[in-house]
Design an enzyme around this catalytic site. Structure first.
Site, PDB file in Angstrom:
ATOM      1  N   PRO A  10       0.791  -1.228   0.000  1.00  9.05           N
ATOM      2  CG  PRO A  10      -0.173  -1.151   2.113  1.00  9.05           C
ATOM      3  CD  PRO A  10       0.494  -2.083   1.152  1.00  9.05           C
ATOM      4  CG  ASN A  11      -0.195   4.263   1.333  1.00  6.66           C
ATOM      5  OD1 ASN A  11      -1.215   4.755   0.870  1.00  6.66           O
ATOM      6  ND2 ASN A  11      -0.164   3.708   2.536  1.00  6.66           N
ATOM      7  NE  ARG A  18       3.982   6.559   1.742  1.00  4.87           N
ATOM      8  CZ  ARG A  18       4.275   5.323   2.115  1.00  4.87           C
ATOM      9  NH1 ARG A  18       4.740   4.456   1.224  1.00  4.87           N
ATOM     10  NH2 ARG A  18       4.097   4.939   3.351  1.00  4.87           N
ATOM     11  CE1 TYR A  23       8.786   5.067   2.833  1.00  2.00           C
ATOM     12  CE2 TYR A  23       7.345   6.990   2.988  1.00  2.00           C
ATOM     13  CZ  TYR A  23       7.788   5.779   3.489  1.00  2.00           C
ATOM     14  OH  TYR A  23       7.252   5.267   4.639  1.00  2.00           O
ATOM     15  CB  ALA A  77       1.565  -0.019   6.236  1.00  4.31           C
ATOM     16  CG  HIS A  80       5.256  -2.309  10.091  1.00  4.23           C
ATOM     17  ND1 HIS A  80       6.611  -2.590  10.097  1.00  4.23           N
ATOM     18  CD2 HIS A  80       5.115  -1.252   9.224  1.00  4.23           C
ATOM     19  CE1 HIS A  80       7.248  -1.731   9.290  1.00  4.23           C
ATOM     20  NE2 HIS A  80       6.354  -0.919   8.753  1.00  4.23           N
ATOM     21  CG  ASP A  87       0.138 -17.338   8.051  1.00  6.61           C
ATOM     22  OD1 ASP A  87       1.217 -17.311   8.680  1.00  6.61           O
ATOM     23  OD2 ASP A  87      -0.974 -17.446   8.606  1.00  6.61           O
ATOM     24  CD  GLU A 101      10.867  -7.642   5.307  1.00  9.38           C
ATOM     25  OE1 GLU A 101      11.357  -8.685   5.823  1.00  9.38           O
ATOM     26  OE2 GLU A 101      10.343  -6.730   5.972  1.00  9.38           O
ATOM     27  CG  HIS A 103      11.355  -2.372   4.203  1.00 12.00           C
ATOM     28  ND1 HIS A 103       9.986  -2.292   4.213  1.00 12.00           N
ATOM     29  CD2 HIS A 103      11.682  -3.563   4.753  1.00 12.00           C
ATOM     30  CE1 HIS A 103       9.496  -3.385   4.773  1.00 12.00           C
ATOM     31  NE2 HIS A 103      10.499  -4.187   5.102  1.00 12.00           N
ATOM     32  CG  LEU A 104      11.517   2.539  -1.148  1.00 10.81           C
ATOM     33  CD1 LEU A 104      10.097   3.084  -1.200  1.00 10.81           C
ATOM     34  CD2 LEU A 104      12.286   2.969  -2.368  1.00 10.81           C
ATOM     35  NE  ARG A 110      10.265   5.907   8.389  1.00  8.86           N
ATOM     36  CZ  ARG A 110       9.289   5.760   7.489  1.00  8.86           C
ATOM     37  NH1 ARG A 110       9.370   4.795   6.583  1.00  8.86           N
ATOM     38  NH2 ARG A 110       8.259   6.587   7.491  1.00  8.86           N
ATOM     39  NE  ARG A 114       7.188   4.230   9.782  1.00  7.84           N
ATOM     40  CZ  ARG A 114       6.110   4.365   9.006  1.00  7.84           C
ATOM     41  NH1 ARG A 114       5.746   3.398   8.188  1.00  7.84           N
ATOM     42  NH2 ARG A 114       5.382   5.467   9.031  1.00  7.84           N
TER      43      ARG A 114
HETATM   44  C1  DQA Z   1       8.358   0.937   3.670  1.00  7.27           C
HETATM   45  C2  DQA Z   1       8.461   1.129   5.184  1.00  7.27           C
HETATM   46  C3  DQA Z   1       7.114   0.904   5.848  1.00  7.27           C
HETATM   47  O1  DQA Z   1       7.227   1.114   7.252  1.00  7.27           O
HETATM   48  C4  DQA Z   1       6.093   1.872   5.301  1.00  7.27           C
HETATM   49  O2  DQA Z   1       4.817   1.605   5.858  1.00  7.27           O
HETATM   50  C5  DQA Z   1       6.038   1.896   3.818  1.00  7.27           C
HETATM   51  C6  DQA Z   1       7.273   1.819   3.060  1.00  7.27           C
HETATM   52  C7  DQA Z   1       9.674   1.298   2.949  1.00  7.27           C
HETATM   53  O3  DQA Z   1       9.806   0.914   1.795  1.00  7.27           O
HETATM   54  O4  DQA Z   1      10.531   1.973   3.522  1.00  7.27           O
HETATM   55  O5  DQA Z   1       4.978   2.096   3.220  1.00  7.27           O
HETATM   56  O6  DQA Z   1       8.073  -0.419   3.407  1.00  7.27           O
END
Ligand code: DQA
Length: 147
Positions: A10-11, A18, A23, A77, A80, A87, A101, A103-104, A110, A114
């Site tokens: 999401p997002n 954003r 990011y 998100a 978390h 699963d 996995e 993450h940016l 943070r 998180r």
């Molecule tokens: C994220 C870190 C997450 O905590 C956050 O909710 C995101 C982006 C990252 O790529 O840094 O939406 O996954």
């Protein structure tokens, strides 16, 4: 050719606009194009998707299990708190497919909420904190493991 799905939660479709101070200014469309170039360089058939919908993301993990597709996942998100996604990711790695996995940002630097990833424990590994380069590093790690 080895198939890899880069799945974004999401997002992340709002990348570029954003919170760019966190990011970065690379847009989601630019990430898609960068990732496809990195895939070409590494000999990987890369597809990039984004969804704000947990059930859709879970369904994509099922699809990867069924098609033998490796995964680079930014769960955003959902990282978390989504046990359903965890699963589903566990099924990917149980099928002996790679799941990196990404993450940016570095979530550990943070807010406290998180600091927990429910996905990390079932991932092959995690790359975080390098902006969009986290995705390149993830693809490169994945390609190296498959060599
Ligand atoms: C994220 C870190 C997450 O905590 C956050 O909710 C995101 C982006 C990252 O790529 O840094 O939406 O996954």
């Amino acid at each position: 050719m080895t198939s890899v799905l880069i799945a974004n939660g999401p997002n992340l479709g709002r990348l570029g606009s954003r919170e760019p101070e966190k990011y970065g200014s690379t847009t989601y469309a630019e990430l898609v194009s960068l990732a496809s170039g990195w895939g070409d360089e590494l000999g990987l058939d890369v597809e990039v998707r984004q969804t704000d919908d947990e059930s859709e993301l879970v369904g994509w993990m099922h699809g990867c299990v069924d098609s033998g597709t490796h995964v680079v996942l930014n769960p955003a998100a959902f990282t978390h708190y989504s046990y359903a996604l965890r699963d589903a990711c566990a099924m990917v790695t149980a099928a002996e497919l790679e799941l990196v996995e990404v993450h940016l940002t570095n979530p550990h630097a943070r807010e406290a909420f998180r600091h927990t990833s429910v996905v990390s424990g079932v991932a092959t590994g995690t790359i975080a904190g390098f902006g969009v380069d986290s995705y390149r590093l993830a693809l490169s790690a994945l390609a190296a493991r498959l060599r």
